[in-house]
Design a protein around this motif. Structure first.
Motif, PDB file in Angstrom:
ATOM      1  N   PRO A 138       0.828  -1.208   0.000  1.00 21.24           N
ATOM      2  CA  PRO A 138       0.000   0.000   0.000  1.00 21.24           C
ATOM      3  C   PRO A 138       0.865   1.260   0.000  1.00 21.24           C
ATOM      4  O   PRO A 138       1.898   1.320   0.670  1.00 21.24           O
ATOM      5  CB  PRO A 138      -0.797  -0.116   1.308  1.00 21.24           C
ATOM      6  CG  PRO A 138      -0.848  -1.584   1.588  1.00 21.24           C
ATOM      7  CD  PRO A 138       0.469  -2.126   1.106  1.00 21.24           C
ATOM      8  N   GLY A 139       0.451   2.241  -0.772  1.00 22.46           N
ATOM      9  CA  GLY A 139       1.156   3.508  -0.828  1.00 22.46           C
ATOM     10  C   GLY A 139       2.213   3.595  -1.908  1.00 22.46           C
ATOM     11  O   GLY A 139       2.718   4.689  -2.185  1.00 22.46           O
ATOM     12  N   GLN A 140       2.564   2.478  -2.533  1.00 22.03           N
ATOM     13  CA  GLN A 140       3.544   2.514  -3.605  1.00 22.03           C
ATOM     14  C   GLN A 140       2.907   3.012  -4.902  1.00 22.03           C
ATOM     15  O   GLN A 140       1.680   2.973  -5.069  1.00 22.03           O
ATOM     16  CB  GLN A 140       4.158   1.129  -3.830  1.00 22.03           C
ATOM     17  CG  GLN A 140       5.072   0.660  -2.718  1.00 22.03           C
ATOM     18  CD  GLN A 140       5.781  -0.625  -3.069  1.00 22.03           C
ATOM     19  OE1 GLN A 140       5.205  -1.539  -3.649  1.00 22.03           O
ATOM     20  NE2 GLN A 140       7.061  -0.707  -2.711  1.00 22.03           N
ATOM     21  N   THR A 141       3.758   3.465  -5.822  1.00 18.62           N
ATOM     22  CA  THR A 141       3.318   3.858  -7.163  1.00 18.62           C
ATOM     23  C   THR A 141       4.003   2.953  -8.167  1.00 18.62           C
ATOM     24  O   THR A 141       5.225   2.787  -8.130  1.00 18.62           O
ATOM     25  CB  THR A 141       3.690   5.323  -7.462  1.00 18.62           C
ATOM     26  OG1 THR A 141       3.037   6.178  -6.519  1.00 18.62           O
ATOM     27  CG2 THR A 141       3.246   5.712  -8.873  1.00 18.62           C
ATOM     28  N   VAL A 142       3.214   2.348  -9.055  1.00 18.28           N
ATOM     29  CA  VAL A 142       3.785   1.435 -10.045  1.00 18.28           C
ATOM     30  C   VAL A 142       3.329   1.849 -11.438  1.00 18.28           C
ATOM     31  O   VAL A 142       2.262   2.450 -11.615  1.00 18.28           O
ATOM     32  CB  VAL A 142       3.393  -0.034  -9.770  1.00 18.28           C
ATOM     33  CG1 VAL A 142       3.799  -0.440  -8.358  1.00 18.28           C
ATOM     34  CG2 VAL A 142       1.907  -0.270  -9.971  1.00 18.28           C
ATOM     35  N   LEU A 143       4.142   1.506 -12.422  1.00 17.66           N
ATOM     36  CA  LEU A 143       3.841   1.781 -13.832  1.00 17.66           C
ATOM     37  C   LEU A 143       3.650   0.459 -14.556  1.00 17.66           C
ATOM     38  O   LEU A 143       4.508  -0.429 -14.483  1.00 17.66           O
ATOM     39  CB  LEU A 143       4.988   2.569 -14.468  1.00 17.66           C
ATOM     40  CG  LEU A 143       4.930   2.774 -15.989  1.00 17.66           C
ATOM     41  CD1 LEU A 143       3.719   3.609 -16.395  1.00 17.66           C
ATOM     42  CD2 LEU A 143       6.229   3.427 -16.492  1.00 17.66           C
ATOM     43  N   VAL A 144       2.527   0.334 -15.255  1.00 15.01           N
ATOM     44  CA  VAL A 144       2.222  -0.865 -16.036  1.00 15.01           C
ATOM     45  C   VAL A 144       2.171  -0.478 -17.507  1.00 15.01           C
ATOM     46  O   VAL A 144       1.311   0.314 -17.920  1.00 15.01           O
ATOM     47  CB  VAL A 144       0.874  -1.483 -15.616  1.00 15.01           C
ATOM     48  CG1 VAL A 144       0.537  -2.671 -16.518  1.00 15.01           C
ATOM     49  CG2 VAL A 144       0.910  -1.910 -14.148  1.00 15.01           C
ATOM     50  N   HIS A 145       3.092  -1.007 -18.299  1.00 12.43           N
ATOM     51  CA  HIS A 145       3.022  -0.804 -19.744  1.00 12.43           C
ATOM     52  C   HIS A 145       1.974  -1.752 -20.329  1.00 12.43           C
ATOM     53  O   HIS A 145       1.828  -2.885 -19.889  1.00 12.43           O
ATOM     54  CB  HIS A 145       4.377  -1.079 -20.386  1.00 12.43           C
ATOM     55  CG  HIS A 145       5.397  -0.017 -20.130  1.00 12.43           C
ATOM     56  ND1 HIS A 145       5.267   1.261 -20.611  1.00 12.43           N
ATOM     57  CD2 HIS A 145       6.580  -0.034 -19.442  1.00 12.43           C
ATOM     58  CE1 HIS A 145       6.303   1.988 -20.250  1.00 12.43           C
ATOM     59  NE2 HIS A 145       7.109   1.227 -19.528  1.00 12.43           N
ATOM     60  N   GLY A 146       1.255  -1.282 -21.331  1.00 11.25           N
ATOM     61  CA  GLY A 146       0.221  -2.114 -21.939  1.00 11.25           C
ATOM     62  C   GLY A 146      -0.892  -2.416 -20.961  1.00 11.25           C
ATOM     63  O   GLY A 146      -1.345  -3.560 -20.850  1.00 11.25           O
ATOM     64  N   ALA A 147      -1.378  -1.376 -20.263  1.00 11.00           N
ATOM     65  CA  ALA A 147      -2.312  -1.582 -19.154  1.00 11.00           C
ATOM     66  C   ALA A 147      -3.673  -2.100 -19.581  1.00 11.00           C
ATOM     67  O   ALA A 147      -4.433  -2.591 -18.738  1.00 11.00           O
ATOM     68  CB  ALA A 147      -2.479  -0.275 -18.379  1.00 11.00           C
ATOM     69  N   ALA A 148      -4.014  -2.014 -20.853  1.00 15.93           N
ATOM     70  CA  ALA A 148      -5.307  -2.513 -21.315  1.00 15.93           C
ATOM     71  C   ALA A 148      -5.222  -3.927 -21.870  1.00 15.93           C
ATOM     72  O   ALA A 148      -6.232  -4.495 -22.284  1.00 15.93           O
ATOM     73  CB  ALA A 148      -5.878  -1.578 -22.384  1.00 15.93           C
ATOM     74  N   GLY A 149      -4.026  -4.508 -21.877  1.00 18.26           N
ATOM     75  CA  GLY A 149      -3.843  -5.841 -22.453  1.00 18.26           C
ATOM     76  C   GLY A 149      -4.253  -6.964 -21.521  1.00 18.26           C
ATOM     77  O   GLY A 149      -4.705  -6.737 -20.388  1.00 18.26           O
ATOM     78  N   GLY A 150      -4.070  -8.191 -21.971  1.00 14.08           N
ATOM     79  CA  GLY A 150      -4.473  -9.349 -21.198  1.00 14.08           C
ATOM     80  C   GLY A 150      -3.758  -9.452 -19.868  1.00 14.08           C
ATOM     81  O   GLY A 150      -4.383  -9.621 -18.806  1.00 14.08           O
ATOM     82  N   VAL A 151      -2.424  -9.363 -19.880  1.00 10.67           N
ATOM     83  CA  VAL A 151      -1.652  -9.381 -18.637  1.00 10.67           C
ATOM     84  C   VAL A 151      -1.707  -8.018 -17.962  1.00 10.67           C
ATOM     85  O   VAL A 151      -1.890  -7.918 -16.739  1.00 10.67           O
ATOM     86  CB  VAL A 151      -0.188  -9.786 -18.898  1.00 10.67           C
ATOM     87  CG1 VAL A 151       0.629  -9.688 -17.616  1.00 10.67           C
ATOM     88  CG2 VAL A 151      -0.113 -11.208 -19.446  1.00 10.67           C
ATOM     89  N   GLY A 152      -1.568  -6.947 -18.740  1.00 14.15           N
ATOM     90  CA  GLY A 152      -1.535  -5.608 -18.179  1.00 14.15           C
ATOM     91  C   GLY A 152      -2.771  -5.263 -17.368  1.00 14.15           C
ATOM     92  O   GLY A 152      -2.673  -4.678 -16.282  1.00 14.15           O
ATOM     93  N   SER A 153      -3.945  -5.628 -17.868  1.00 13.85           N
ATOM     94  CA  SER A 153      -5.182  -5.307 -17.147  1.00 13.85           C
ATOM     95  C   SER A 153      -5.243  -6.033 -15.811  1.00 13.85           C
ATOM     96  O   SER A 153      -5.727  -5.477 -14.811  1.00 13.85           O
ATOM     97  CB  SER A 153      -6.403  -5.646 -18.004  1.00 13.85           C
ATOM     98  OG  SER A 153      -6.426  -7.020 -18.354  1.00 13.85           O
TER      99      SER A 153
END
Length: 333
Positions: A138-153
């Motif tokens: 909790p409280g961390q900030t993360v970046l997800v590339h391809g956030a709408a994809g199968g794994v990304g979502s």
């Protein structure tokens, strides 16, 4: 019925044939397939860019959900009629598939087969990266590339459930999908992604999940806050490399080695970079059980962009090749 990838090219290289899997041998079970996923691995296989892929022709299909129709000698704990999931890497796009009994995972009867299939490889990949590799807090900030994809979502959903703030890259057309998942969207086509991320997180991010590989890794690493971690779990950029399929991976290894040396020598501000690759085995089974429990409780809902008959596997692949898929593409028998 089985779907055969006959050679290098595009989705048109798939053929529907009348073949089927054999009877199970010792320690094996035969599964009547109900649903299977379409993944970026198959897109790479079309271009002969996936590591250790079989020679053409072969039957693709990375994972499956189905009902056990026969068991071979020596099988214990798996019965005919049981609904199970398995990760096959190839061979799942057929009516019946034979797999080692030790590789199947029970599927809750309450789950729709298509939903269950959408989280086999994708769900375990996302779960293990969030909880085992990064250990998002909790409280961390993360970046997800391809956030709408199968794994990304699924990465977005699981990171949000873990209490993190999530930034997610996607094309502008998919930003509503990303927002609905709980992430803040970034249009990777509108300008440099690092500048957009720094505008939202000036101190950097605690983790980056990068499926692109190649030059994207340097940008991802530069965005890490002190003590942050970059997880590279794919190589989408390899599709743009005309050389030997291994060449992009050698470049990635060189980058990671340089970052590791900097950390060992006291530099790098405590930042780390690591690879992730999903593997079968007890840890896979345990992670999939956790994912299924979340889905069954309604805490985790996979984004299914399309459900198609297995005979239309070429169209499923075309959706991924052309970038039109949001979430998972599922093939149903």
């Amino acid at each position: 019925m089985e779907i055969v990838l006959t050679g290098e090219g595009g989705p048109e290289m798939l053929r529907v044939t009348s073949g089927d899997g054999p009877e199970p041998g010792k320690g094996e079970v035969r599964v009547r397939v109900e649903a299977s996923g379409v993944s970026f691995a198959e897109v790479q296989m079309l271009r002969r860019r996936y590591p250790r892929q079989p020679r053409f022709p072969f039957v693709p299909g990375y994972d499956l959900v189905g009902v056990v129709s026969a068991v071979g000698p020596g099988v214990r704990g798996v019965r005919v009629g049981s609904r199970v999931a398995a990760m096959t890497r190839t061979g799942a796009w057929r009516t019946h598939v034979v797999v080692p009994a030790s590789h199947v995972v029970p599927v809750p009867e309450s789950l729709d087969p298509g939903v269950a299939a959408a989280v086999v490889m994708n769900g375990v990949t996302a779960w293990q990266m969030v909880h085992d590799v990064v250990r998002v807090r909790p409280g961390q900030t993360v970046l997800v590339h391809g956030a709408a994809g199968g794994v990304g979502s699924l990465l977005v959903r699981l990171a949000v459930l873990a209490g993190a703030r999530v930034l997610g890259t996607a094309s502008a057309a998919k930003h509503d999908v990303v927002r609905a998942l709980g992430a803040e969207p970034i249009d990777y086509r509108a300008g440099p992604v690092p500048a957009a991320v720094r505008a939202l997180a000036p101190a950097g991010v605690d983790a980056v999940f990068d499926h692109v590989g190649g030059r994207s890794l340097a940008d991802s690493y530069s965005l890490l806050a002190d003590g942050g971690i970059l997880v590279n779990y794919g190589s989408a950029a390899s599709l743009r490399d005309p050389g030997h399929w291994l060449r992009p991976y050698l470049g990635t290894i060189r980058r990671f080695t340089g970052w590791w040396l900097a950390r060992v020598l006291g530099g790098g501000r405590g930042r780390r970079a690591t690879f992730y690759y999903v593997r079968s085995g007890p840890r896979f089974a345990a992670a999939l059980a956790e994912v299924y429990a979340l889905v069954a409780r309604g805490s985790l809902e996979p984004t299914i962009g399309s459900r198609l008959p297995m005979s239309e596997a070429a169209e499923g692949l075309r959706l991924l090749v052309e970038g039109r898929a949001s979430g998972k593409v599922v093939l149903e028998a």
